[in-house]
Design a protein around this motif. Structure first.
Motif, PDB file in Angstrom:
ATOM      1  N   UNK A 179       0.844  -1.196   0.000  1.00  0.00           N
ATOM      2  CA  UNK A 179       0.000   0.000   0.000  1.00  0.00           C
ATOM      3  C   UNK A 179       0.880   1.247   0.000  1.00  0.00           C
ATOM      4  N   UNK A 180       0.294   2.368  -0.407  1.00  0.00           N
ATOM      5  CA  UNK A 180       0.986   3.649  -0.446  1.00  0.00           C
ATOM      6  C   UNK A 180       0.189   4.670   0.355  1.00  0.00           C
ATOM      7  N   UNK A 181       0.875   5.352   1.265  1.00  0.00           N
ATOM      8  CA  UNK A 181       0.233   6.353   2.110  1.00  0.00           C
ATOM      9  C   UNK A 181       0.474   7.748   1.550  1.00  0.00           C
ATOM     10  N   UNK A 182      -0.514   8.626   1.719  1.00  0.00           N
ATOM     11  CA  UNK A 182      -0.367  10.007   1.268  1.00  0.00           C
ATOM     12  C   UNK A 182      -1.187  10.302   0.037  1.00  0.00           C
ATOM     13  N   UNK A 183      -1.655  11.578  -0.082  1.00  0.00           N
ATOM     14  CA  UNK A 183      -2.428  12.007  -1.249  1.00  0.00           C
ATOM     15  C   UNK A 183      -2.419  13.524  -1.320  1.00  0.00           C
ATOM     16  N   UNK A 184      -3.167  14.070  -2.272  1.00  0.00           N
ATOM     17  CA  UNK A 184      -3.202  15.518  -2.479  1.00  0.00           C
ATOM     18  C   UNK A 184      -3.954  16.263  -1.381  1.00  0.00           C
ATOM     19  N   UNK A 185      -4.749  15.562  -0.567  1.00  0.00           N
ATOM     20  CA  UNK A 185      -5.542  16.255   0.458  1.00  0.00           C
ATOM     21  C   UNK A 185      -4.903  16.130   1.835  1.00  0.00           C
ATOM     22  N   UNK A 186      -3.603  15.808   1.898  1.00  0.00           N
ATOM     23  CA  UNK A 186      -2.952  15.601   3.179  1.00  0.00           C
ATOM     24  C   UNK A 186      -2.859  16.880   3.997  1.00  0.00           C
ATOM     25  N   UNK A 187      -2.872  18.051   3.347  1.00  0.00           N
ATOM     26  CA  UNK A 187      -2.832  19.302   4.105  1.00  0.00           C
ATOM     27  C   UNK A 187      -4.109  19.486   4.896  1.00  0.00           C
ATOM     28  N   UNK A 188      -5.222  18.985   4.376  1.00  0.00           N
ATOM     29  CA  UNK A 188      -6.502  19.097   5.072  1.00  0.00           C
ATOM     30  C   UNK A 188      -6.637  17.985   6.100  1.00  0.00           C
ATOM     31  N   UNK A 189      -6.264  16.785   5.683  1.00  0.00           N
ATOM     32  CA  UNK A 189      -6.340  15.622   6.576  1.00  0.00           C
ATOM     33  C   UNK A 189      -4.949  14.989   6.649  1.00  0.00           C
ATOM     34  N   UNK A 190      -4.122  15.429   7.585  1.00  0.00           N
ATOM     35  CA  UNK A 190      -2.718  14.994   7.607  1.00  0.00           C
ATOM     36  C   UNK A 190      -2.492  13.585   8.142  1.00  0.00           C
ATOM     37  N   UNK A 191      -3.484  13.009   8.808  1.00  0.00           N
ATOM     38  CA  UNK A 191      -3.296  11.690   9.417  1.00  0.00           C
ATOM     39  C   UNK A 191      -3.720  10.575   8.471  1.00  0.00           C
ATOM     40  N   UNK A 192      -2.795   9.638   8.252  1.00  0.00           N
ATOM     41  CA  UNK A 192      -3.123   8.430   7.495  1.00  0.00           C
ATOM     42  C   UNK A 192      -3.577   7.350   8.467  1.00  0.00           C
ATOM     43  N   UNK A 193      -4.544   6.558   8.046  1.00  0.00           N
ATOM     44  CA  UNK A 193      -5.014   5.456   8.880  1.00  0.00           C
ATOM     45  C   UNK A 193      -5.110   4.193   8.034  1.00  0.00           C
ATOM     46  N   UNK A 194      -4.360   3.183   8.430  1.00  0.00           N
ATOM     47  CA  UNK A 194      -4.518   1.842   7.886  1.00  0.00           C
ATOM     48  C   UNK A 194      -5.301   1.048   8.918  1.00  0.00           C
TER      49      UNK A 194
END
Length: 674
Positions: A627-642
């Motif tokens: 899997x790959x973490x991160x996207x273009x909306x990370x500034x709005x939602x900085x937390x990744x959740x697996x």
């Protein structure tokens, strides 16, 4: 490199050596034909007077050391520099070389250790890694030599069967061959903590609660495989040592506990409690009960196995860290709290921490159990060498705060997040603990007051909760059911006749409220989710993103792993979240969760299998989900959740180490392993 990065450190090291270890030059002249005797005190900072090598040789006087000039110090450092440059040329030769630098370094280390093996092989230390002389050791091999995690990784081979584990084929210090496996916490995984309160015979409540949790998890894996750190006090300390350091079932542990408690509290000093209590007033007895029977039970159960180095006695060595609380003699004549543990703190922080450099003087498991459970009034103090130890409940009957502090001390490098903290009590009662009335008016009063204050575990738990952030508070679980004796009354610390009633009341649920049954289920589901973790793979870097795979902590191809993927897990998901959402993952709408699929498009966890083939032709099947973490909306939602969804559970549960930002994960991955 030496002048730019290492010169300040070596200059400081030389000055430190002269201050702490330079030898005093004062001499005794016993007489003609008799060899002169040098002062044995080393270090200007340690010198109070001149002391020889016999009891009759001492003399007042200041430290007599050589006066080292700046030129002599520079010459000393230049010699060190020349050695360093020579070693660098061997690892990074100017001419073309077929071996990689790491392979050359590995060969060089073995070459150097072979040259000094005759000397080093005779030396042991619990506080210094003799393989590198730079770090605090944390893993003792069967030969007795202790190595730090960094050296373990450099000399060992990654295990084929367990993630983040290393097989040490032989000791780099003495050369003895004896395969030894060391498993480390995955860098990006969080920390799973279990704490166990004190409470005398009511420790059977904790064992019954653990049995309920284990049954709810349902994979026939041990409690120690579900936690990274276990901290216990008093009776909870004995339970902690048993479930971590013994490779036995909870049923066997409970049988031992009940037999030891019944034997100990069924035989008071003088043959009767009233005789023992009266004897205490006149200092005829130090406690109501002797510790002879408890000591015998602990020695039979744990043997003479060292707590820090169980492998040296051929005993099972757990990768879970365990610590028990106690209180020992302080420098001011009072007592001070301390921890006795099967691990070392990586930074060499020995404050309030028991560790002898000499392995022969370090704590055995049975000694740690006796030190943590020496309850004032009920049992005498435990004495080892010249130090007295009493029950850890004097300072922390509910050791949650200490456990959180230890988490930060152990995993300070990677800033590991808290996955879950499960705190088990020995049962709430309407009546508060009170000391025997005959002792309330005696010289026991100061000690009794401290003990009485700490016995109120609920207050201590609430203090930790109120001081925790919203994100941490959501990961704290407390199980401390209301209990009563079989006659409906109060259960004192020594009421051994009520143990069977308490145990069965927890096992069949008679003493549990509906919300406590729900908490047990919630804890089990959380522990199942945290059997999975994320491992980055920086071979495929992408700006603003982090590639890696979800993996399993359990050994590959075992029945537990197969059952987990086949029967327990329905699927894996990912999403991004705000800081507020990260504290309450359950509030994230189901439509925001994106399902994750295996390399072949499989969504079934049991089919997300990667077969690794080795040079010898053998192979092993491992669970892998890229899997790959991160996207273009990370500034709005900085937390990744697996996260994972379990069969029959309408909830998405984060895997170990999540929620987390990509920056946090990169920082954890870049740190050294502990």
């Amino acid at each position: 490199m030496f002048d730019r990065e290492m010169l300040p450190f070596w200059t400081e090291a030389v000055d430190m050596y002269l201050l702490k270890y330079d030898r005093c030059l004062y001499r005794w002249f016993p007489g003609r034909g008799v060899e002169q005797v040098l002062c044995t005190i080393r270090g200007r900072s340690q010198h109070k007077m001149h002391i020889g090598d016999s009891a009759t040789q001492f003399q007042a006087g200041d430290f007599l050391g050589k006066s080292w000039s700046d030129a002599e110090k520079r010459s000393w450092i230049n010699n060190i520099r020349d050695c360093f440059v020579s070693l660098c040329h061997q690892v990074f030769p100017v001419q073309n070389c077929q071996e990689r630098p790491d392979q050359l370094l590995h060969s060089l280390r073995y070459s150097v250790h072979t040259q000094v093996r005759a000397t080093l092989s005779q030396m042991r230390s619990n506080k210094t890694c003799f393989a590198c002389l730079q770090a605090v050791p944390d893993h003792v091999l069967p030969c007795g030599h202790a190595l730090c995690p960094t050296c373990i990784q450099e000399i060992a081979k990654p295990s084929r069967f367990v993630e983040c584990a290393f097989d040490v084929p032989s000791c780099i210090i003495c050369g003895k061959h004896n395969i030894h496996q060391v498993q480390l916490k995955p860098k990006c995984a969080g920390v799973r903590i279990l704490t166990l309160d004190g409470g005398g015979v009511r420790g059977v409540v904790e064992l019954a609660l653990l049995s309920r949790i284990q049954t709810e998890v349902g994979l026939e894996i041990s409690i120690r495989e579900m936690f990274d750190l276990v901290v216990g006090t008093s009776t909870g300390g004995i339970v902690a040592l048993g479930v971590v350091m013994k490779n036995i079932s909870l049923k066997s542990m409970t049988k031992f506990f009940e037999e030891a408690a019944e034997s100990t509290f069924g035989h008071p000093n003088g043959g009767a409690e009233w005789v023992a209590k009266g004897g205490m007033l006149f200092k005829s007895y130090p406690s109501i009960y002797p510790d002879t029977r408890l000591k015998q039970h602990l020695q039979r159960f744990f043997g003479m196995t060292p707590l820090f180095a169980p492998a040296t006695s051929g005993t099972f060595q757990s990768t879970t860290r365990v610590a028990v609380t106690t209180a020992k003699d302080g420098p001011d004549g009072g007592s001070t709290q301390c921890l006795i543990a099967n691990y070392n703190r990586p930074r060499g922080d020995w404050a309030y921490f028991e560790r002898e450099d000499d392995a022969s003087r370090d704590m055995a498991i049975w000694e740690a159990a006796l030190a943590t459970s020496a309850a004032p009034i009920y049992l005498p103090t435990f004495r080892k060498d010249t130090t007295n130890y009493v029950d850890g409940a004097m300072y922390a009957n509910c050791p949650v705060r200490l456990a959180l502090e230890e988490k930060d001390r152990i995993w300070h490098h990677d800033g590991a997040s808290l996955d879950v903290l499960v705190s088990l009590g020995t049962g709430r009662q309407e009546k508060k603990w009170k000391p025997p009335k005959i002792l309330s008016y005696s010289f026991f009063r100061p000690m009794i007051k401290s003990f009485e204050e700490q016995m109120n575990s609920t207050v201590n738990w609430e203090k930790v909760q109120s001081a925790s952030s919203a994100l941490a508070k959501a990961r704290l679980y407390r199980l401390n059911p209301r209990v009563r004796g079989k006659s409906g009354g109060y259960v004192d610390l020594d009421d051994h006749q009520d143990m069977a009633f308490l145990r069965s009341g927890i096992e069949d649920g008679a003493l549990l409220q509906p919300d406590e049954e729900t908490t047990i289920q919630r804890v089990a589901r959380t522990l199942l989710a945290h059997l999975f973790f994320f491992e980055p793979d920086e071979q495929h870097p992408r700006p603003g993103a982090l590639h890696g795979s979800i993996r399993c902590r359990l050994p590959h191809e075992t029945q537990a792993t197969i059952a987990l993927l086949r029967d327990k897990v329905m699927g894996f998901y990912s999403t991004l979240a705000t800081k507020e959402e990260a504290a309450t993952v359950a509030s994230i709408p189901s439509g925001r969760w994106e399902p994750l699929h295996g390399a072949s498009g499989h969504a079934k966890p049991s089919e997300m299998i990667h077969e690794e083939i080795f040079e010898d032709g053998s192979s092993i099947k491992k669970f892998r989900l890229d899997c790959t973490l991160g996207s273009d909306v990370m500034e709005i939602r900085p937390y990744s959740i697996l996260a994972v969804r379990l069969v029959g559970v309408d909830e998405t549960l984060p895997i170990s180490g999540f929620p987390a930002t990509v920056t946090d994960l990169r920082e954890r991955w870049a740190t050294r392993w502990v």
